[in-house]
Motif scaffolding. Structure first.
Motif, PDB file in Angstrom:
ATOM      1  N   ALA A 114       0.792  -1.162   0.045  1.00 43.46           N
ATOM      2  CA  ALA A 114       0.130  -0.045  -0.025  1.00 43.46           C
ATOM      3  C   ALA A 114       0.959   1.325  -0.134  1.00 43.46           C
ATOM      4  O   ALA A 114       0.809   2.371  -0.720  1.00 43.46           O
ATOM      5  CB  ALA A 114      -0.766  -0.001   1.251  1.00 43.46           C
ATOM      6  N   ASN A 115       2.019   1.093   0.494  1.00 42.26           N
ATOM      7  CA  ASN A 115       2.885   2.303   0.790  1.00 42.26           C
ATOM      8  C   ASN A 115       4.415   1.977   0.867  1.00 42.26           C
ATOM      9  O   ASN A 115       4.746   1.544   1.942  1.00 42.26           O
ATOM     10  CB  ASN A 115       2.554   3.215   2.014  1.00 42.26           C
ATOM     11  CG  ASN A 115       3.247   4.383   1.888  1.00 42.26           C
ATOM     12  OD1 ASN A 115       4.278   4.735   1.436  1.00 42.26           O
ATOM     13  ND2 ASN A 115       3.165   5.136   2.919  1.00 42.26           N
ATOM     14  N   GLN A 122       5.276   3.718  10.808  1.00 40.69           N
ATOM     15  CA  GLN A 122       4.018   4.095   9.960  1.00 40.69           C
ATOM     16  C   GLN A 122       3.221   2.631  10.071  1.00 40.69           C
ATOM     17  O   GLN A 122       1.949   2.669  10.066  1.00 40.69           O
ATOM     18  CB  GLN A 122       4.304   4.633   8.812  1.00 40.69           C
ATOM     19  CG  GLN A 122       4.675   6.129   8.726  1.00 40.69           C
ATOM     20  CD  GLN A 122       5.211   6.616   7.411  1.00 40.69           C
ATOM     21  OE1 GLN A 122       5.859   5.898   6.614  1.00 40.69           O
ATOM     22  NE2 GLN A 122       4.639   7.665   6.903  1.00 40.69           N
ATOM     23  N   LEU A 123       3.938   1.645   9.778  1.00 39.59           N
ATOM     24  CA  LEU A 123       3.381   0.255   9.668  1.00 39.59           C
ATOM     25  C   LEU A 123       2.410   0.183  11.065  1.00 39.59           C
ATOM     26  O   LEU A 123       1.599  -0.405  11.032  1.00 39.59           O
ATOM     27  CB  LEU A 123       4.252  -0.689   9.317  1.00 39.59           C
ATOM     28  CG  LEU A 123       5.109  -0.587   8.121  1.00 39.59           C
ATOM     29  CD1 LEU A 123       6.073  -1.821   7.907  1.00 39.59           C
ATOM     30  CD2 LEU A 123       3.864  -0.526   6.905  1.00 39.59           C
ATOM     31  N   ARG A 124       3.016   0.271  11.961  1.00 41.00           N
ATOM     32  CA  ARG A 124       2.696   0.047  13.477  1.00 41.00           C
ATOM     33  C   ARG A 124       1.474   0.853  13.628  1.00 41.00           C
ATOM     34  O   ARG A 124       0.351   0.491  14.254  1.00 41.00           O
ATOM     35  CB  ARG A 124       3.711  -0.027  14.716  1.00 41.00           C
ATOM     36  CG  ARG A 124       4.631  -1.002  14.497  1.00 41.00           C
ATOM     37  CD  ARG A 124       5.593  -0.944  15.641  1.00 41.00           C
ATOM     38  NE  ARG A 124       6.447  -2.061  15.913  1.00 41.00           N
ATOM     39  CZ  ARG A 124       7.622  -2.167  15.210  1.00 41.00           C
ATOM     40  NH1 ARG A 124       8.166  -1.059  14.389  1.00 41.00           N
ATOM     41  NH2 ARG A 124       8.456  -3.343  15.367  1.00 41.00           N
ATOM     42  N   GLU A 125       1.478   2.032  13.202  1.00 44.54           N
ATOM     43  CA  GLU A 125       0.500   3.117  13.263  1.00 44.54           C
ATOM     44  C   GLU A 125      -0.785   2.535  12.752  1.00 44.54           C
ATOM     45  O   GLU A 125      -2.074   2.687  13.266  1.00 44.54           O
ATOM     46  CB  GLU A 125       0.795   4.521  13.114  1.00 44.54           C
ATOM     47  CG  GLU A 125      -0.265   5.518  13.163  1.00 44.54           C
ATOM     48  CD  GLU A 125      -0.766   5.789  14.588  1.00 44.54           C
ATOM     49  OE1 GLU A 125      -2.282   6.051  14.599  1.00 44.54           O
ATOM     50  OE2 GLU A 125      -0.138   5.507  15.483  1.00 44.54           O
ATOM     51  N   ALA A 126      -0.715   2.058  11.448  1.00 41.93           N
ATOM     52  CA  ALA A 126      -1.598   1.487  10.563  1.00 41.93           C
ATOM     53  C   ALA A 126      -2.294   0.244  11.183  1.00 41.93           C
ATOM     54  O   ALA A 126      -3.436   0.193  11.284  1.00 41.93           O
ATOM     55  CB  ALA A 126      -1.358   1.203   9.369  1.00 41.93           C
ATOM     56  N   PHE A 168      -5.661   1.578   5.514  1.00 45.15           N
ATOM     57  CA  PHE A 168      -5.467   2.658   6.318  1.00 45.15           C
ATOM     58  C   PHE A 168      -4.302   3.412   5.922  1.00 45.15           C
ATOM     59  O   PHE A 168      -3.670   4.646   6.003  1.00 45.15           O
ATOM     60  CB  PHE A 168      -5.413   2.458   7.634  1.00 45.15           C
ATOM     61  CG  PHE A 168      -6.743   1.798   8.082  1.00 45.15           C
ATOM     62  CD1 PHE A 168      -7.975   2.266   7.294  1.00 45.15           C
ATOM     63  CD2 PHE A 168      -7.113   1.706   9.603  1.00 45.15           C
ATOM     64  CE1 PHE A 168      -9.228   2.044   7.831  1.00 45.15           C
ATOM     65  CE2 PHE A 168      -8.318   1.393  10.097  1.00 45.15           C
ATOM     66  CZ  PHE A 168      -9.618   1.538   9.039  1.00 45.15           C
ATOM     67  N   LEU A 169      -2.974   2.649   5.407  1.00 48.07           N
ATOM     68  CA  LEU A 169      -1.567   2.868   5.220  1.00 48.07           C
ATOM     69  C   LEU A 169      -1.683   3.663   4.005  1.00 48.07           C
ATOM     70  O   LEU A 169      -0.757   4.613   3.970  1.00 48.07           O
ATOM     71  CB  LEU A 169      -0.767   1.850   5.022  1.00 48.07           C
ATOM     72  CG  LEU A 169       0.654   1.954   5.134  1.00 48.07           C
ATOM     73  CD1 LEU A 169       0.949   2.764   6.509  1.00 48.07           C
ATOM     74  CD2 LEU A 169       1.542   0.516   4.940  1.00 48.07           C
TER      75      LEU A 169
END
Length: 285
Positions: A114-115, A122-126, A168-169
């Motif tokens: 996705a990104n 950022q992966l953990r936030e998603a 979400f990412l």
């Protein structure tokens, strides 16, 4: 979407086609949507509810421009989709289908689809937004856990949460969700819905208008003095008026662009009444 009529035009069947295939082909010739209208709000969750075969998934495919309607128009910000750059549409739109497909690699690699430039943070936030961070961190290899072919090492609910994190990412402005809970039990459904609702609420708060030219107290007096001078000068000389107006218009345009970039609209498709409880508006098909 304005006055949209659409049908799936089937390919010619071979002579060996079964009766069921021929029946499906004939059904595909019928209009799935007829003179259909839909306005997607800039923010919030719009629900499309209806039984199977009523065209709910078709609406999402038209919004993604997987197909073009036979008549009518599908527009984005007033422009018809064929006239909107495809790369731009892919940047601002994200869609999650009825089934989450994971490749036979790690959770990290599946998310990076996705990104590709996303950091571990950022992966953990998603994952956190999708209520999947605790799950991933509980695995021995964390983000580097192998998911197996088609995600076979994960349960249905776990795959859906990883898929949601992947959506979400993207940080898209429009998220389309096609029956995201149809294959889940009530517990996993509640978890997914909570994640969707939490994301929508957080982005809605971010998109609320802020006071124009918001400044810290330290700079407010100075700015007020400069603004008064500019207004006084603009009243005396046209050239200053033009310069001041241009500056004000540029600032306003920047603020509006920032506000739009924070907004999020979600279209949630489901036949389940329970799924619709997080929607701000529900349309029955």
């Amino acid at each position: 979407m304005h006055d949209v009529t659409f049908s799936y035009v089937g390919q010619p069947q071979k002579s060996t086609a079964t009766a069921d295939q021929e029946s499906a082909q004939n059904a595909s010739q019928h209009d799935v949507l007829e003179h259909f209208n839909l306005d997607v709000p800039v923010t919030g969750i719009l629900g499309l509810r209806g039984a199977s075969g009523r065209g709910k998934s078709t609406v999402l495919k038209l919004l993604m421009r997987y197909f073009d309607p036979q008549s009518g128009s599908v527009t984005m910000s007033g422009r018809e989709l064929p006239n909107v750059d495809a790369s731009y549409r892919r940047h601002v739109q994200a869609m999650m289908g009825q089934q989450t497909y994971l490749f036979d690699t790690t959770i990290r690699e599946n998310l990076l689809l996705a990104n590709g430039g996303a950091s571990d943070e950022q992966l953990r936030e998603a994952l956190k937004q999708a209520s999947a961070l605790t799950l991933v961190e509980s695995m021995p290899h964390g983000l580097d856990t192998q998911v197996g072919e088609l995600g076979s090492r994960l349960s249905e609910g776990e795959r859906q949460r990883i898929g949601l994190a992947r959506v979400f990412l993207r940080n898209a402005d429009l998220i389309l969700l096609d029956e995201p809970t149809s294959r889940l039990d009530s517990l996993n459904e509640a978890t997914i819905l909570q994640s969707i609702n939490r994301l929508a609420e957080s982005r809605t708060r971010l998109s609320e208008p802020e006071p124009a030219l918001k400044q810290t107290p330290k700079y407010k007096p100075k700015y007020a003095k400069m603004k008064a001078k500019a207004q006084d000068a603009s009243a005396k000389k046209p050239k200053y008026r033009t310069k001041y107006q241009a500056m004000a218009e540029q600032i306003q345009a920047t603020q509006q662009a920032q506000q739009r970039s924070k907004s999020l609209a979600i279209v949630l498709v489901s036949h389940r009444e329970s799924t619709m409880r997080i929607c701000d508006e529900v349309i029955d098909l």
